[in-house]
Scaffold this motif. Structure first.
Motif, mmCIF file in Angstrom:
data_model
loop_
_atom_site.group_PDB
_atom_site.id
_atom_site.type_symbol
_atom_site.label_atom_id
_atom_site.label_comp_id
_atom_site.label_asym_id
_atom_site.label_seq_id
_atom_site.Cartn_x
_atom_site.Cartn_y
_atom_site.Cartn_z
ATOM 1 N N GLU A 231 -7.410 -8.810 6.885
ATOM 2 C CA GLU A 231 -7.282 -9.067 5.449
ATOM 3 C C GLU A 231 -7.047 -7.809 4.617
ATOM 4 O O GLU A 231 -6.484 -7.888 3.530
ATOM 5 C CB GLU A 231 -8.518 -9.816 4.939
ATOM 6 N N HIS A 232 -7.484 -6.643 5.114
ATOM 7 C CA HIS A 232 -7.296 -5.425 4.327
ATOM 8 C C HIS A 232 -5.901 -4.824 4.500
ATOM 9 O O HIS A 232 -5.588 -3.790 3.904
ATOM 10 C CB HIS A 232 -8.364 -4.387 4.687
ATOM 11 N N ILE A 233 -5.044 -5.475 5.310
ATOM 12 C CA ILE A 233 -3.680 -4.972 5.530
ATOM 13 C C ILE A 233 -2.667 -5.907 4.880
ATOM 14 O O ILE A 233 -2.662 -7.113 5.136
ATOM 15 C CB ILE A 233 -3.387 -4.833 7.037
ATOM 16 N N ASP A 234 -1.813 -5.352 4.034
ATOM 17 C CA ASP A 234 -0.743 -6.097 3.358
ATOM 18 C C ASP A 234 0.505 -6.002 4.228
ATOM 19 O O ASP A 234 1.140 -4.943 4.314
ATOM 20 C CB ASP A 234 -0.499 -5.487 1.975
ATOM 21 N N LEU A 235 0.884 -7.112 4.875
ATOM 22 C CA LEU A 235 2.003 -7.096 5.808
ATOM 23 C C LEU A 235 3.317 -6.723 5.129
ATOM 24 O O LEU A 235 4.145 -6.004 5.699
ATOM 25 C CB LEU A 235 2.135 -8.456 6.496
ATOM 26 N N GLN A 236 3.523 -7.202 3.899
ATOM 27 C CA GLN A 236 4.768 -6.878 3.195
ATOM 28 C C GLN A 236 4.833 -5.392 2.864
ATOM 29 O O GLN A 236 5.909 -4.785 2.899
ATOM 30 C CB GLN A 236 4.883 -7.726 1.911
ATOM 31 N N ALA A 237 3.690 -4.788 2.565
ATOM 32 C CA ALA A 237 3.655 -3.343 2.297
ATOM 33 C C ALA A 237 3.963 -2.566 3.575
ATOM 34 O O ALA A 237 4.683 -1.556 3.546
ATOM 35 C CB ALA A 237 2.289 -2.945 1.740
ATOM 36 N N VAL A 238 3.433 -3.037 4.714
ATOM 37 C CA VAL A 238 3.719 -2.398 6.001
ATOM 38 C C VAL A 238 5.215 -2.481 6.294
ATOM 39 O O VAL A 238 5.849 -1.497 6.712
ATOM 40 C CB VAL A 238 2.920 -3.074 7.138
ATOM 41 N N ARG A 239 5.797 -3.664 6.053
ATOM 42 C CA ARG A 239 7.237 -3.843 6.277
ATOM 43 C C ARG A 239 8.044 -2.883 5.401
ATOM 44 O O ARG A 239 9.004 -2.256 5.862
ATOM 45 C CB ARG A 239 7.627 -5.297 5.978
#
Length: 321
Positions: A231-239
């Protein structure tokens, strides 16, 4: 670093820390001792509480002792999972036993929800037929319980923000401190006003508060069990971070999941321009992912633009969010 090249078109790279266990060791090196202290403290309190419950004939104290004994079991389970997560990987379990910490968090949440549900059910029955309590003794023993449970909860507070297993231990102890505090307040009101119904009513309120607090632990641990994105990781931000790397023109097959409650992992395919230096891309990707998202276990496949669609079969590159 690139571990292999397939012709001149694409390659695989595994970017990782020099010591795979170092981050886990650094973040949790002292937790083994903390678990031992917490278990010894709480087991000692269970024995004291059960003895006083038996001597005074207080069902409330005996019930709370049983509940605390269940929580000692929860701490033992969390400790075992923490230790299992530190066992080395082998040919049969290439990720080791790290998933055990997620499973322990889930079991911890289920046990706590069941315990609070049972407490609430018992309290509803007792509301209809209130019985007198040895309020003075109950209050003194409960006060000891507040101190021990709060002290144990503080031991695990530091690791509870990022590690669900530590959060489960923290919630267990914080819930017990809350239960004991409620028992003290109920005892004081009983001594003051003689309200026999205040004890079961306080139990119901405490159970509801604990259930609300535990629900997110249950939901998150179940989410991670099914390889959900932490939950603490934003997948779109990682992308977006991967897309912004020099030479990268597309990102697909991006997967982020949790190997343990404290260690996320990532795999992805990066489509790059023909003149891209693979080693440079992998190095920069690892630095960015570690710096911004604390992802240390990173496996990347580099594909050159000319063969990206061929490597992935017909059609445009596909995405697994």
């Amino acid at each position: 670093m690139a571990h292999g090249h397939h012709g001149h078109s694409h390659g695989h790279g595994h970017a990782h820390g020099h010591d795979h266990g170092k981050a886990l060791h650094d973040s949790g090196g002292g937790y083994g001792r903390l678990f031992a202290i917490g278990i010894v403290l709480n087991l000692g309190f269970v024995i004291i509480e059960a003895w006083f419950g038996w001597k005074t004939g207080s069902l409330a104290l005996l019930a709370d002792a049983a509940h605390n004994l269940g929580d000692v079991g929860g701490l033992v389970l969390a400790w075992a999972a923490w230790a299992a997560a530190r066992l080395p990987a082998n040919e049969h379990k290439t990720y080791g036993w790290q998933r055990g910490s997620i499973l322990a968090s889930f079991i911890n949440a289920v046990v706590l929800l069941v315990a609070m549900g049972s407490l609430g059910w018992e309290a509803v029955g007792r509301l209809q037929d209130p019985s007198p309590v040895a309020a003075g003794t109950v209050m003194v023993v409960a006060a000891v319980g507040v101190f021990i449970n709060a002290a144990t909860a503080m031991l695990f507070m530091r690791g509870s923000d990022r590690d669900l297993n530590m959060r489960g231990a923290f919630l267990h102890m914080a819930a017990d401190a809350l239960v004991s505090l409620g028992v003290i307040i109920a005892g004081a009101l009983y001594l003051w006003q003689g309200w026999a119904w205040i004890d079961p009513l306080a139990s119901i309120l405490i159970a509801l508060i604990v259930i609300v607090g535990t629900w997110s632990l249950f939901r998150q641990s179940l989410h991670l069990l099914f390889d959900g994105v932490p939950e603490h990781i934003d997948l779109q931000a990682v992308r977006a971070t991967l897309n912004a790397l020099p030479g990268v023109i597309a990102v697909h097959d991006l997967h982020v999941w949790a190997m343990s409650t404290a260690e996320p992992a990532l795999t992805a395919h990066l489509v790059c321009r023909e003149d891209t230096v693979i080693g440079s891309v992998l190095r920069e990707a690892r630095e960015q992912l570690l710096k911004h998202y604390a992802i240390d276990h990173v496996t990347l496949q580099i594909e050159h633009e000319a063969c990206a669609s061929h490597c992935d079969g017909p059609g445009a590159p596909h995405v697994h969010p």
